[in-house]
Design an enzyme around this catalytic site. Structure first.
Site, PDB file in Angstrom:
ATOM      1  N   GLU A  73       0.232  -0.971   0.044  1.00  0.00           N
ATOM      2  CA  GLU A  73      -0.165   0.108   0.301  1.00  0.00           C
ATOM      3  C   GLU A  73       0.542   1.525  -0.083  1.00  0.00           C
ATOM      4  O   GLU A  73      -0.057   2.711  -0.067  1.00  0.00           O
ATOM      5  CB  GLU A  73      -0.944  -0.324   1.399  1.00  0.00           C
ATOM      6  CG  GLU A  73      -1.334  -1.043   1.157  1.00  0.00           C
ATOM      7  CD  GLU A  73      -2.729  -1.012   2.172  1.00  0.00           C
ATOM      8  OE1 GLU A  73      -4.161  -1.368   1.750  1.00  0.00           O
ATOM      9  OE2 GLU A  73      -2.698  -1.098   3.055  1.00  0.00           O
ATOM     10  N   TYR A 119     -12.181  17.430  19.794  1.00  0.00           N
ATOM     11  CA  TYR A 119     -10.680  16.954  19.573  1.00  0.00           C
ATOM     12  C   TYR A 119     -10.846  16.137  18.435  1.00  0.00           C
ATOM     13  O   TYR A 119      -9.641  16.074  17.155  1.00  0.00           O
ATOM     14  CB  TYR A 119     -10.493  16.067  21.021  1.00  0.00           C
ATOM     15  CG  TYR A 119      -9.524  16.607  21.831  1.00  0.00           C
ATOM     16  CD1 TYR A 119      -7.862  17.012  21.378  1.00  0.00           C
ATOM     17  CD2 TYR A 119     -10.568  17.235  22.851  1.00  0.00           C
ATOM     18  CE1 TYR A 119      -7.142  17.692  22.469  1.00  0.00           C
ATOM     19  CE2 TYR A 119      -9.641  18.485  23.871  1.00  0.00           C
ATOM     20  CZ  TYR A 119      -8.159  18.146  23.568  1.00  0.00           C
ATOM     21  OH  TYR A 119      -7.061  19.023  24.340  1.00  0.00           O
TER      22      TYR A 119
HETATM   23 ZN   LIG Z   1      -5.270  -1.197   3.547  1.00  0.00          ZN
END
Ligand SMILES: [Zn+2]
Length: 210
Positions: A73, A119
């Site tokens: 990735e 937040y």
């Molecule tokens: Zn992934």
């Protein structure tokens, strides 16, 4: 920070996230910028058992300079860096609650999680839900690249979040804030909510730009 310290930090955050169930098996990947290259977690590596010496060093085309072969990735990370020259690190997880939100059929792609806490607004700001593409499909990298200049955090449908930050701690904490907010959002599904108003969100984003 030296490259050696950065490698240690990647391993520390990886183990910390793995030990707390934020990622499982060999899923999830982390990268950080060094000079004119990137340090990335290797393909099929378990984030709980990373070795600083075996982390991949890649160039801006994704070619391996040293270490093990990078995550499959890596292109998601590089797409984020190309549009965000100030980004020092990117974290991508398959964290359960964020993935669960990415599977919901009726969420707004421009705001898959509403502003339920200050937040969340301060660390994530505007999360963008991207359509589903198979892992490894270059259309996925293109989809990230198209929005990364406006969104430092994106949620890949039926897959998980990709979050950039000025440094690794910033990217990691933002990813964790997203996961916790996704959990809250799912806990609250079906309840009548009092969301932060547009004025309250505007005040936070001008005071704490992401
Ligand atoms: Zn992934």
């Amino acid at each position: 920070m030296t490259e050696a310290q950065l490698r240690e930090e990647i391993c520390w955050f990886g183990k910390s996230m793995f030990d707390r169930g934020l990622t499982a098996g060999s899923s999830g990947n982390i990268s950080a910028r060094v000079d004119d290259a990137w340090i990335m977690t290797p393909t099929n590596a378990c984030l709980g058992r990373l070795d600083p010496a075996r982390l991949s060093k890649v160039d801006d085309e994704g070619n391996t300079i040293s270490g093990d072969k990078p995550t499959k990735e890596s292109f998601l990370h590089l797409a984020m860096y190309r549009q965000r020259p100030d980004a020092g690190a990117v974290v991508h997880l398959h964290s359960t609650h964020s993935v669960a939100v990415s599977v919901l059929a009726d969420v707004d792609p421009e705001q898959p999680i509403p502003p339920i806490t200050a937040y969340y607004v301060m660390k994530i700001g505007k999360l963008k839900l991207l359509p589903y593409y198979a892992p490894g499909d270059l259309a996925l990298a293109n989809a990230v690249r198209e929005v990364a200049d406006r969104h430092h955090a994106v949620l890949l449908a039926n897959h998980g979040p990709v979050v950039a930050g000025k440094d690794l701690a910033t990217a990691a904490y933002a990813t964790e804030e997203l996961e916790e907010t996704a959990r809250l959002f799912l806990l609250l599904r079906g309840e009548k909510l009092k969301l932060l108003s547009a004025a309250e969100v505007g005040e936070l984003t001008s005071r704490y730009p992401t």
